[in-house]
Write a protein that holds these residues in place. Structure first.
Motif, PDB file in Angstrom:
ATOM      1  N   ASN A  23       0.831  -1.188   0.000  1.00 20.88           N
ATOM      2  CA  ASN A  23       0.000   0.000   0.000  1.00 20.88           C
ATOM      3  C   ASN A  23       0.876   1.251   0.000  1.00 20.88           C
ATOM      4  N   LEU A  24       0.601   2.130  -0.932  1.00 16.11           N
ATOM      5  CA  LEU A  24       1.342   3.374  -1.040  1.00 16.11           C
ATOM      6  C   LEU A  24       0.428   4.540  -0.703  1.00 16.11           C
ATOM      7  N   SER A  25       0.955   5.504  -0.018  1.00 10.31           N
ATOM      8  CA  SER A  25       0.185   6.707   0.290  1.00 10.31           C
ATOM      9  C   SER A  25       0.828   7.900  -0.399  1.00 10.31           C
ATOM     10  N   TYR A  26       0.004   8.832  -0.838  1.00 15.27           N
ATOM     11  CA  TYR A  26       0.519  10.003  -1.521  1.00 15.27           C
ATOM     12  C   TYR A  26      -0.452  11.158  -1.303  1.00 15.27           C
ATOM     13  N   GLU A  27       0.050  12.347  -1.526  1.00 16.79           N
ATOM     14  CA  GLU A  27      -0.758  13.538  -1.324  1.00 16.79           C
ATOM     15  C   GLU A  27      -1.872  13.616  -2.364  1.00 16.79           C
ATOM     16  N   ALA A  28      -3.051  14.032  -1.937  1.00 13.55           N
ATOM     17  CA  ALA A  28      -4.174  14.171  -2.861  1.00 13.55           C
ATOM     18  C   ALA A  28      -3.972  15.330  -3.826  1.00 13.55           C
ATOM     19  N   THR A  29      -3.243  16.339  -3.387  1.00 17.10           N
ATOM     20  CA  THR A  29      -2.930  17.483  -4.239  1.00 17.10           C
ATOM     21  C   THR A  29      -1.429  17.698  -4.254  1.00 17.10           C
ATOM     22  N   THR A  30      -0.951  18.369  -5.289  1.00 18.76           N
ATOM     23  CA  THR A  30       0.481  18.628  -5.415  1.00 18.76           C
ATOM     24  C   THR A  30       0.900  19.703  -4.424  1.00 18.76           C
ATOM     25  N   PRO A  31       1.868  19.422  -3.553  1.00 24.10           N
ATOM     26  CA  PRO A  31       2.326  20.437  -2.585  1.00 24.10           C
ATOM     27  C   PRO A  31       2.840  21.672  -3.310  1.00 24.10           C
ATOM     28  N   GLY A  32       2.660  22.808  -2.717  1.00 26.54           N
ATOM     29  CA  GLY A  32       3.109  24.051  -3.325  1.00 26.54           C
ATOM     30  C   GLY A  32       4.596  24.043  -3.618  1.00 26.54           C
ATOM     31  N   GLY A  33       4.940  24.452  -4.829  1.00 30.10           N
ATOM     32  CA  GLY A  33       6.342  24.521  -5.221  1.00 30.10           C
ATOM     33  C   GLY A  33       6.935  23.212  -5.676  1.00 30.10           C
ATOM     34  N   ALA A  34       6.158  22.125  -5.615  1.00 26.99           N
ATOM     35  CA  ALA A  34       6.694  20.812  -6.000  1.00 26.99           C
ATOM     36  C   ALA A  34       6.831  20.718  -7.520  1.00 26.99           C
ATOM     37  N   LYS A  35       7.847  19.988  -7.979  1.00 23.65           N
ATOM     38  CA  LYS A  35       8.058  19.743  -9.396  1.00 23.65           C
ATOM     39  C   LYS A  35       7.382  18.428  -9.778  1.00 23.65           C
ATOM     40  N   PHE A  36       6.694  18.433 -10.886  1.00 22.27           N
ATOM     41  CA  PHE A  36       6.027  17.207 -11.300  1.00 22.27           C
ATOM     42  C   PHE A  36       5.931  17.177 -12.823  1.00 22.27           C
TER      43      PHE A  36
END
Length: 219
Positions: A23-36
């Motif tokens: 099971n992997l957990s991740y943020e529902a929204t992209t954190p501010g300033g994050a590169k994607f």
């Protein structure tokens, strides 16, 4: 024989561990300033010279396997699938607006890197249909750079803009220009540089760009 049984026993002992769900957990929204990067940031390239062996010869004959393959990838994306049409073949092939067949051989293959063909507008129709069938696709379309004083490249570009519409992502002018010398495409030039490439683009624009094709579409 003993080693084989020992290996089988080890596999059985670790079978539950291998099958265990992670099971992997991740943020529902992209954190501010994050590169994607977008979920369609991947490369699926179709070589012009053999593309009919993959997507068929018309919008009505697109094989089910390629549809299923691309649809499975597309179903895992929030954005349109990105596909590229071109390759080495594009640099030595010609677009014929009156050609009824999608792809036809054009001369003898003298270079293993290239399969010269002529191609007609049904190629673009098939590309449109393929993208729609798999749930949406955008296209990178290769443009030949073998003859900068011939309007064939621009004629195809204008037709692609018309037929693909918003399915057109970008044009790619020339293919692997850094390998032109190795592939024998620029005889007489000892060192094909970026400036040589830019000069060829300028010549193409100067001699071939008609009023209906924006300059921003070349590049």
């Amino acid at each position: 024989m003993i080693l084989r049984y020992a290996f089988a026993l080890i596999c059985l002992l670790f079978a539950d561990l291998i099958r265990a769900q992670i099971n992997l957990s991740y943020e529902a929204t992209t954190p501010g300033g994050a590169k994607f990067v977008m979920d369609n940031y991947l490369g699926i390239s179709l070589e012009l010279g053999v593309v009919n062996t993959l997507i068929g010869n018309s919008p009505q004959t697109i094989p089910a396997p390629i549809q299923n393959y691309l649809r499975n990838i597309r179903s895992r994306m929030a954005n349109p699938l990105r596909l590229r049409m071109g390759g080495n073949t594009m640099d030595v092939s010609f677009y014929i607006p009156t050609q009824a067949e999608m792809i036809l051989p054009n001369g003898t293959i003298v270079n293993p890197h290239e399969f010269p063909v002529t191609y007609g507008p049904i190629l673009l129709d098939t590309m449109v249909q393929l993208g729609d069938l798999v749930g949406g696709a955008q296209w990178f379309v290769g443009l030949g750079l073998s003859n900068t004083r011939d309007n064939n490249t621009v004629t195809f570009a204008a037709t692609a803009m018309q037929k693909l519409g918003n399915r057109l992502d970008a044009f790619l002018l020339g293919n692997e220009p850094d390998l032109y010398l190795d592939h024998g495409k620029r005889v007489g030039i000892q060192n094909y540089t970026v400036q040589n490439y830019v000069s060829m683009i300028n010549i193409l624009i100067l001699f071939c760009i008609p009023p209906f094709l924006p300059l921003t579409s070349i590049g």
